[in-house]
Design a protein around this motif. Structure first.
Motif, PDB file in Angstrom:
ATOM      1  N   SER A 173      -0.353  -9.254  13.026  1.00  0.00           N
ATOM      2  CA  SER A 173      -1.152  -9.511  14.222  1.00  0.00           C
ATOM      3  C   SER A 173      -1.810  -8.251  14.791  1.00  0.00           C
ATOM      4  CB  SER A 173      -0.288 -10.165  15.301  1.00  0.00           C
ATOM      5  OG  SER A 173       0.703  -9.261  15.752  1.00  0.00           O
ATOM      6  N   TRP A 174      -1.498  -7.079  14.249  1.00  0.00           N
ATOM      7  CA  TRP A 174      -2.023  -5.809  14.764  1.00  0.00           C
ATOM      8  C   TRP A 174      -3.363  -5.506  14.116  1.00  0.00           C
ATOM      9  CZ3 TRP A 174      -0.629  -0.460  12.648  1.00  0.00           C
ATOM     10  CH2 TRP A 174      -1.134   0.547  13.475  1.00  0.00           C
ATOM     11  N   ALA A 175      -4.392  -5.318  14.937  1.00  0.00           N
ATOM     12  CA  ALA A 175      -5.747  -5.130  14.401  1.00  0.00           C
ATOM     13  C   ALA A 175      -6.340  -3.754  14.695  1.00  0.00           C
ATOM     14  CB  ALA A 175      -6.670  -6.206  14.958  1.00  0.00           C
ATOM     15  N   ASP A 176      -5.626  -2.886  15.411  1.00  0.00           N
ATOM     16  CA  ASP A 176      -6.184  -1.604  15.831  1.00  0.00           C
ATOM     17  C   ASP A 176      -5.629  -0.450  14.999  1.00  0.00           C
ATOM     18  OD1 ASP A 176      -7.471  -2.949  17.919  1.00  0.00           O
ATOM     19  OD2 ASP A 176      -5.751  -2.674  19.240  1.00  0.00           O
ATOM     20  N   GLY A 177      -5.995   0.764  15.401  1.00  0.00           N
ATOM     21  CA  GLY A 177      -5.342   1.964  14.928  1.00  0.00           C
ATOM     22  C   GLY A 177      -5.844   2.575  13.643  1.00  0.00           C
ATOM     23  N   HIS A 178      -6.844   2.003  13.026  1.00  0.00           N
ATOM     24  CA  HIS A 178      -7.336   2.508  11.747  1.00  0.00           C
ATOM     25  C   HIS A 178      -8.598   3.356  11.948  1.00  0.00           C
ATOM     26  CE1 HIS A 178      -9.619  -1.082  12.682  1.00  0.00           C
ATOM     27  NE2 HIS A 178     -10.591  -0.539  11.987  1.00  0.00           N
ATOM     28  N   LEU A 238      -7.530  -0.458   3.357  1.00  0.00           N
ATOM     29  CA  LEU A 238      -6.118  -0.367   2.989  1.00  0.00           C
ATOM     30  C   LEU A 238      -5.246  -1.062   4.024  1.00  0.00           C
ATOM     31  CD1 LEU A 238      -3.879   0.608   1.147  1.00  0.00           C
ATOM     32  CD2 LEU A 238      -4.026   2.860   2.246  1.00  0.00           C
ATOM     33  N   ARG A 239      -5.529  -0.836   5.306  1.00  0.00           N
ATOM     34  CA  ARG A 239      -4.790  -1.520   6.375  1.00  0.00           C
ATOM     35  C   ARG A 239      -4.923  -3.033   6.219  1.00  0.00           C
ATOM     36  NH1 ARG A 239      -6.558  -2.934  11.667  1.00  0.00           N
ATOM     37  NH2 ARG A 239      -8.053  -3.993  10.352  1.00  0.00           N
ATOM     38  N   ASP A 240      -6.127  -3.535   5.956  1.00  0.00           N
ATOM     39  CA  ASP A 240      -6.337  -4.973   5.791  1.00  0.00           C
ATOM     40  C   ASP A 240      -5.629  -5.518   4.554  1.00  0.00           C
ATOM     41  OD1 ASP A 240      -7.775  -5.095   8.119  1.00  0.00           O
ATOM     42  OD2 ASP A 240      -9.744  -5.166   7.138  1.00  0.00           O
ATOM     43  N   ALA A 241      -5.610  -4.737   3.472  1.00  0.00           N
ATOM     44  CA  ALA A 241      -4.906  -5.172   2.257  1.00  0.00           C
ATOM     45  C   ALA A 241      -3.411  -5.300   2.516  1.00  0.00           C
ATOM     46  CB  ALA A 241      -5.171  -4.195   1.118  1.00  0.00           C
ATOM     47  N   VAL A 242      -2.843  -4.354   3.229  1.00  0.00           N
ATOM     48  CA  VAL A 242      -1.417  -4.424   3.556  1.00  0.00           C
ATOM     49  C   VAL A 242      -1.138  -5.627   4.450  1.00  0.00           C
ATOM     50  CG1 VAL A 242       0.479  -3.262   4.755  1.00  0.00           C
ATOM     51  CG2 VAL A 242      -1.019  -1.951   3.234  1.00  0.00           C
ATOM     52  N   ARG A 243      -1.958  -5.819   5.470  1.00  0.00           N
ATOM     53  CA  ARG A 243      -1.760  -6.983   6.348  1.00  0.00           C
ATOM     54  C   ARG A 243      -1.860  -8.286   5.560  1.00  0.00           C
ATOM     55  NH1 ARG A 243      -5.859  -6.675  10.893  1.00  0.00           N
ATOM     56  NH2 ARG A 243      -4.847  -8.577  11.571  1.00  0.00           N
ATOM     57  N   GLY A 244      -2.714  -8.316   4.532  1.00  0.00           N
ATOM     58  CA  GLY A 244      -2.906  -9.525   3.744  1.00  0.00           C
ATOM     59  C   GLY A 244      -1.743  -9.882   2.840  1.00  0.00           C
ATOM     60  N   GLU A 286      17.510  13.671   0.160  1.00  0.00           N
ATOM     61  CA  GLU A 286      17.306  14.664  -0.887  1.00  0.00           C
ATOM     62  C   GLU A 286      15.883  14.640  -1.440  1.00  0.00           C
ATOM     63  OE1 GLU A 286      19.579  16.329  -4.866  1.00  0.00           O
ATOM     64  OE2 GLU A 286      20.045  14.320  -4.135  1.00  0.00           O
ATOM     65  N   ALA A 287      15.304  13.473  -1.574  1.00  0.00           N
ATOM     66  CA  ALA A 287      13.946  13.369  -2.133  1.00  0.00           C
ATOM     67  C   ALA A 287      12.919  13.994  -1.194  1.00  0.00           C
ATOM     68  CB  ALA A 287      13.597  11.902  -2.374  1.00  0.00           C
ATOM     69  N   GLU A 288      11.889  14.616  -1.781  1.00  0.00           N
ATOM     70  CA  GLU A 288      10.738  15.063  -0.996  1.00  0.00           C
ATOM     71  C   GLU A 288       9.992  13.821  -0.525  1.00  0.00           C
ATOM     72  OE1 GLU A 288       9.084  19.133  -2.826  1.00  0.00           O
ATOM     73  OE2 GLU A 288       8.846  17.399  -4.120  1.00  0.00           O
ATOM     74  N   GLU A 289       9.306  13.947   0.607  1.00  0.00           N
ATOM     75  CA  GLU A 289       8.653  12.776   1.183  1.00  0.00           C
ATOM     76  C   GLU A 289       7.274  13.156   1.715  1.00  0.00           C
ATOM     77  OE1 GLU A 289      10.349   9.443   4.069  1.00  0.00           O
ATOM     78  OE2 GLU A 289      10.325  11.430   5.005  1.00  0.00           O
ATOM     79  N   LEU A 290       6.297  12.320   1.408  1.00  0.00           N
ATOM     80  CA  LEU A 290       4.944  12.494   1.914  1.00  0.00           C
ATOM     81  C   LEU A 290       4.546  11.238   2.673  1.00  0.00           C
ATOM     82  CD1 LEU A 290       2.238  14.187   1.882  1.00  0.00           C
ATOM     83  CD2 LEU A 290       1.574  12.688  -0.008  1.00  0.00           C
ATOM     84  N   TYR A 291       4.126  11.417   3.919  1.00  0.00           N
ATOM     85  CA  TYR A 291       3.589  10.316   4.724  1.00  0.00           C
ATOM     86  C   TYR A 291       2.067  10.382   4.678  1.00  0.00           C
ATOM     87  CZ  TYR A 291       7.959   9.308   7.261  1.00  0.00           C
ATOM     88  OH  TYR A 291       9.229   8.928   7.618  1.00  0.00           O
ATOM     89  N   TYR A 292       1.419   9.250   4.455  1.00  0.00           N
ATOM     90  CA  TYR A 292      -0.026   9.108   4.618  1.00  0.00           C
ATOM     91  C   TYR A 292      -0.211   8.003   5.654  1.00  0.00           C
ATOM     92  CZ  TYR A 292      -4.888   7.823   3.864  1.00  0.00           C
ATOM     93  OH  TYR A 292      -6.221   7.539   4.059  1.00  0.00           O
ATOM     94  N   ILE A 293      -0.781   8.339   6.793  1.00  0.00           N
ATOM     95  CA  ILE A 293      -0.915   7.380   7.882  1.00  0.00           C
ATOM     96  C   ILE A 293      -2.117   6.473   7.614  1.00  0.00           C
ATOM     97  CG2 ILE A 293      -1.139   7.060  10.377  1.00  0.00           C
ATOM     98  CD1 ILE A 293       1.473   8.499   9.390  1.00  0.00           C
ATOM     99  N   ILE A 294      -1.846   5.179   7.548  1.00  0.00           N
ATOM    100  CA  ILE A 294      -2.882   4.171   7.304  1.00  0.00           C
ATOM    101  C   ILE A 294      -3.496   3.710   8.622  1.00  0.00           C
ATOM    102  CG2 ILE A 294      -3.328   1.855   6.382  1.00  0.00           C
ATOM    103  CD1 ILE A 294      -0.942   2.371   4.449  1.00  0.00           C
ATOM    104  N   ALA A 295      -2.651   3.533   9.625  1.00  0.00           N
ATOM    105  CA  ALA A 295      -3.136   3.082  10.938  1.00  0.00           C
ATOM    106  C   ALA A 295      -2.159   3.544  12.006  1.00  0.00           C
ATOM    107  CB  ALA A 295      -3.289   1.561  10.960  1.00  0.00           C
ATOM    108  N   GLY A 296      -2.670   3.701  13.214  1.00  0.00           N
ATOM    109  CA  GLY A 296      -1.836   4.092  14.345  1.00  0.00           C
ATOM    110  C   GLY A 296      -1.648   5.586  14.434  1.00  0.00           C
ATOM    111  N   LEU A 348       1.503   2.583  10.724  1.00  0.00           N
ATOM    112  CA  LEU A 348       1.614   2.012   9.388  1.00  0.00           C
ATOM    113  C   LEU A 348       1.368   3.154   8.416  1.00  0.00           C
ATOM    114  CD1 LEU A 348       1.787  -0.515   7.504  1.00  0.00           C
ATOM    115  CD2 LEU A 348      -0.707  -0.673   7.733  1.00  0.00           C
ATOM    116  N   ALA A 349       2.272   3.345   7.452  1.00  0.00           N
ATOM    117  CA  ALA A 349       2.158   4.497   6.561  1.00  0.00           C
ATOM    118  C   ALA A 349       2.480   4.124   5.118  1.00  0.00           C
ATOM    119  CB  ALA A 349       3.110   5.604   7.014  1.00  0.00           C
ATOM    120  N   LEU A 350       1.843   4.851   4.219  1.00  0.00           N
ATOM    121  CA  LEU A 350       2.243   4.885   2.820  1.00  0.00           C
ATOM    122  C   LEU A 350       3.184   6.074   2.722  1.00  0.00           C
ATOM    123  CD1 LEU A 350       1.990   4.194  -0.223  1.00  0.00           C
ATOM    124  CD2 LEU A 350       0.044   5.777  -0.291  1.00  0.00           C
TER     125      LEU A 350
END
Length: 167
Positions: free
Chosen positions: A21-26, A33-39, A99-109, A147-149
């Motif tokens: 239901s969230w439509a903002d933040g992109h 990508l945000r729309d594909a995830v929501r779908g 322990e794992a390295e982590e990368l955030y890519y912000i999709i929205a928000g 929302l993040a990858l």
């Protein structure tokens, strides 16, 4: 990478409905990508890493992720994990590490990211943040969900995050 012998079964959690239901933040770059995830939210195997004792019921009602790539993902790999993760507005994601390295890519928000040895930084759609192995980190959302990858690599790929004290 390979397709799993059996597709992960869809599993819903409250955060999935919030995301749908969230439509903002992109930004224009992240809109598709945000729309594909929501779908695909109704088809994903939504998970939650933490218990109510660790983060509280309110946090769990507005948090979740699904694994696209990894040992139990929609595509199987033992070398990398790729998640889609959602945190609702006004949530504090406590200090934790893995322990794992982590990368955030912000999709929205947007959210405030904190990590040991780094200045706090607000990340918005299109921004990235790298956390090294076992680097304690935390996140706080304010008036916007995020929302993040999220990508994991390296040792500890199958390990779970551990709550840690603020550095």
């Amino acid at each position: 990478m390979a397709l799993p012998a059996e597709k992960p079964a869809p599993r819903k959690i409250p955060a999935a409905d919030l995301l749908k239901s969230w439509a903002d933040g992109h930004t224009g770059v992240t809109l598709s990508l945000r729309d594909a995830v929501r779908g695909i939210t109704d088809y994903a195997d939504w998970q939650q890493t933490y218990t109510e004792e660790e983060v509280g019921a309110e946090f769990l009602s507005r948090y979740g992720y699904f694994e696209l790539v990894g040992p139990s993902g929609h595509f199987q790999s033992n070398e990398v994990r790729a998640y889609i993760a959602y945190w609702g507005e006004n949530l504090y994601y406590p200090w934790h590490q893995h322990e794992a390295e982590e990368l955030y890519y912000i999709i929205a928000g947007e959210a405030l990211f904190e990590a040991a040895g780094m200045p706090p930084q607000i990340l918005r759609a299109g921004d990235t943040r790298l956390h090294t192995s076992n680097q304690p980190h935390a996140m706080t959302t304010a008036g916007s969900p995020v929302l993040a990858l999220v990508l994991w690599r390296g040792a500890g790929l199958t390990g779970l995050p551990r709550m840690s004290a603020e550095p």
